[in-house]
Design a protein around this motif. Structure first.
Motif, mmCIF file in Angstrom:
data_model
loop_
_atom_site.group_PDB
_atom_site.id
_atom_site.type_symbol
_atom_site.label_atom_id
_atom_site.label_comp_id
_atom_site.label_asym_id
_atom_site.label_seq_id
_atom_site.Cartn_x
_atom_site.Cartn_y
_atom_site.Cartn_z
ATOM 1 N N THR A 47 0.841 -1.195 0.000
ATOM 2 C CA THR A 47 0.000 0.000 0.000
ATOM 3 C C THR A 47 0.878 1.248 0.000
ATOM 4 N N ALA A 48 0.292 2.337 -0.488
ATOM 5 C CA ALA A 48 1.027 3.602 -0.543
ATOM 6 C C ALA A 48 0.207 4.684 0.134
ATOM 7 N N THR A 49 0.899 5.703 0.584
ATOM 8 C CA THR A 49 0.247 6.891 1.133
ATOM 9 C C THR A 49 0.216 7.959 0.057
ATOM 10 N N PHE A 50 -0.991 8.451 -0.216
ATOM 11 C CA PHE A 50 -1.171 9.467 -1.256
ATOM 12 C C PHE A 50 -1.559 10.788 -0.601
ATOM 13 N N SER A 51 -0.852 11.843 -0.972
ATOM 14 C CA SER A 51 -1.206 13.169 -0.467
ATOM 15 C C SER A 51 -1.115 14.174 -1.603
ATOM 16 N N ALA A 52 -1.989 15.172 -1.558
ATOM 17 C CA ALA A 52 -2.053 16.209 -2.588
ATOM 18 C C ALA A 52 -2.463 17.516 -1.920
ATOM 19 N N PRO A 53 -2.204 18.652 -2.570
ATOM 20 C CA PRO A 53 -2.552 19.953 -1.976
ATOM 21 C C PRO A 53 -4.017 20.042 -1.569
ATOM 22 N N GLY A 54 -4.242 20.455 -0.313
ATOM 23 C CA GLY A 54 -5.604 20.641 0.178
ATOM 24 C C GLY A 54 -6.301 19.384 0.627
ATOM 25 N N LEU A 55 -5.623 18.217 0.583
ATOM 26 C CA LEU A 55 -6.242 16.947 0.976
ATOM 27 C C LEU A 55 -5.453 16.295 2.100
ATOM 28 N N SER A 56 -6.156 15.540 2.938
ATOM 29 C CA SER A 56 -5.480 14.758 3.967
ATOM 30 C C SER A 56 -4.909 13.490 3.332
ATOM 31 N N ARG A 57 -3.925 12.911 3.970
ATOM 32 C CA ARG A 57 -3.315 11.702 3.442
ATOM 33 C C ARG A 57 -4.299 10.542 3.455
ATOM 34 N N ARG A 58 -4.175 9.682 2.439
ATOM 35 C CA ARG A 58 -5.019 8.484 2.418
ATOM 36 C C ARG A 58 -4.230 7.315 1.849
ATOM 37 N N GLN A 59 -4.664 6.113 2.200
ATOM 38 C CA GLN A 59 -3.999 4.897 1.746
ATOM 39 C C GLN A 59 -4.590 4.437 0.413
ATOM 40 N N VAL A 60 -3.712 4.002 -0.491
ATOM 41 C CA VAL A 60 -4.156 3.453 -1.778
ATOM 42 C C VAL A 60 -3.427 2.138 -2.011
ATOM 43 N N ALA A 61 -4.086 1.223 -2.707
ATOM 44 C CA ALA A 61 -3.463 -0.070 -3.011
ATOM 45 C C ALA A 61 -2.403 0.121 -4.092
ATOM 46 N N LEU A 62 -1.210 -0.396 -3.840
ATOM 47 C CA LEU A 62 -0.129 -0.310 -4.815
ATOM 48 C C LEU A 62 0.795 -1.522 -4.595
ATOM 49 N N ARG A 63 0.232 -2.690 -4.867
ATOM 50 C CA ARG A 63 0.909 -3.954 -4.556
ATOM 51 C C ARG A 63 1.892 -4.353 -5.654
ATOM 52 N N ARG A 64 3.040 -4.845 -5.238
ATOM 53 C CA ARG A 64 3.976 -5.454 -6.185
ATOM 54 C C ARG A 64 3.407 -6.787 -6.659
ATOM 55 N N ARG A 65 3.549 -7.076 -7.930
ATOM 56 C CA ARG A 65 2.896 -8.254 -8.503
ATOM 57 C C ARG A 65 3.904 -9.344 -8.851
ATOM 58 N N GLU A 66 3.402 -10.584 -8.867
ATOM 59 C CA GLU A 66 4.234 -11.727 -9.209
ATOM 60 C C GLU A 66 4.467 -11.773 -10.716
#
Length: 310
Positions: free
Chosen positions: A251-270
């Motif tokens: 998982t990754a943490t995504f942040s952008a101007p004016g927004l609070s941080r949120r978790q997004v799926a970003l899994r390494r694949r086989e």
């Protein structure tokens, strides 16, 4: 069904295939031929990936490895039937025949259908000029399968030929999709870009080149000591930073101007998922080609800067 044919040739393999299809009533409805070139130690992993890829893309898969038995011969194993998607032909070359693999593989290609070549580990510097590579319209390599991944992806870029691709590019699909969506959602002029990754990560070189090519901004690539794969991408804009940070490979943490941080799926694949995705397109990937040209430019710029400091 598994058919073992020791010390054979292309004619013997073809006759065994015809007889096996007749005996078990298998129809020949395959969409392409895939030549898989694997080292002996990668055979099991390559075979598993072939099974998975065949479920989505019924095809004739020719799995090529080198053996170490005495004499000059080819040993073959044919797998087909209900449990096998398409056909899998394993060829193990011994002796001097290891230098003439293309002459055995050529008669086994499906007529009037595309051919894809995939090197599961170490690959030639110029896949398009390799005897097996010349048989294919698409050539898939994996710089991360090399002992020196950064040097490998650089060689791929310098020797790029239309139809080449590398699984480092396929690994970047989720990153590229997330970054493109972020820029669409938060449009603002980009002032700087940085990419951070674990040491010897070839995907970070390619991601940096893609971002530089698409955004027209020189990208600062760094190596960190935490996390695996690509760990952080920061897009600095006139309104603030867009940051995607990943340390655990899931998982990754995504942040952008004016927004609070949120978790997004970003899994390494086989590897199985990567090769299955890559086989969904058999045409030339123009965006990948453009990124590879930019990678060459980045390497030439680096070389010039190093030469200037000597």
């Amino acid at each position: 069904m598994i058919i073992t044919i020791p010390d054979t040739n292309a004619t013997g393999i073809h006759m065994a295939l015809v007889e096996a299809r007749h005996n078990i009533g298998v129809a020949s409805s395959m969409v392409f031929t895939m030549i898989v070139i694997a080292e002996a130690r990668h055979y099991d992993r390559a075979l598993a990936a072939c099974h998975d890829a065949g479920r989505e893309h019924p095809s004739r898969i020719i799995l090529v490895t080198n053996g170490d038995a005495d004499g000059d011969r080819v040993d073959a194993e044919i797998r087909l039937g209900e449990e096998v998607p398409g056909e899998i032909i394993s060829l193990r070359f011994h002796g001097e025949l290891t230098e003439h693999r293309a002459s055995v593989v050529l008669p086994l290609l499906l007529p009037d259908s595309p051919v894809v070549a995939w090197w599961t580990g170490k690959a030639p510097d110029k896949p398009g000029e390799d005897p097996l590579g010349k048989l294919a319209i698409r050539r898939i390599t994996d710089a991360m399968g090399s002992p020196r991944p950064l040097a490998a992806i650089e060689r791929r870029a310098r020797n790029y030929c239309p139809g080449d691709t590398d699984l480092t590019w396929t690994r970047l699909t989720p990153w590229r999709a997330l970054l493109a969506a972020a820029l669409d959602s938060y449009p603002a002029p980009i002032t700087a870009v940085s990419v951070e990754a674990a040491p010897n990560n070839a995907a970070s070189m390619l991601l940096s080149a893609w971002l530089e090519d698409r955004l027209g901004v020189q990208v600062d690539r760094r190596e960190g000591d935490k996390g695996i794969g690509v760990t952080n991408v920061t897009l600095s804009t006139t309104k603030g930073d867009i940051v995607i940070a990943r340390e655990d490979g899931k998982t990754a943490t995504f942040s952008a101007p004016g927004l609070s941080r949120r978790q997004v799926a970003l899994r390494r694949r086989e590897i199985n998922a990567l090769i299955t995705e890559e086989l969904r397109r058999l045409d030339v990937d123009d965006i990948f080609a453009s990124a590879m040209r930019t990678l060459v430019e980045r390497c030439e710029r680096r070389d010039a800067e190093q030469a200037a400091t000597r």
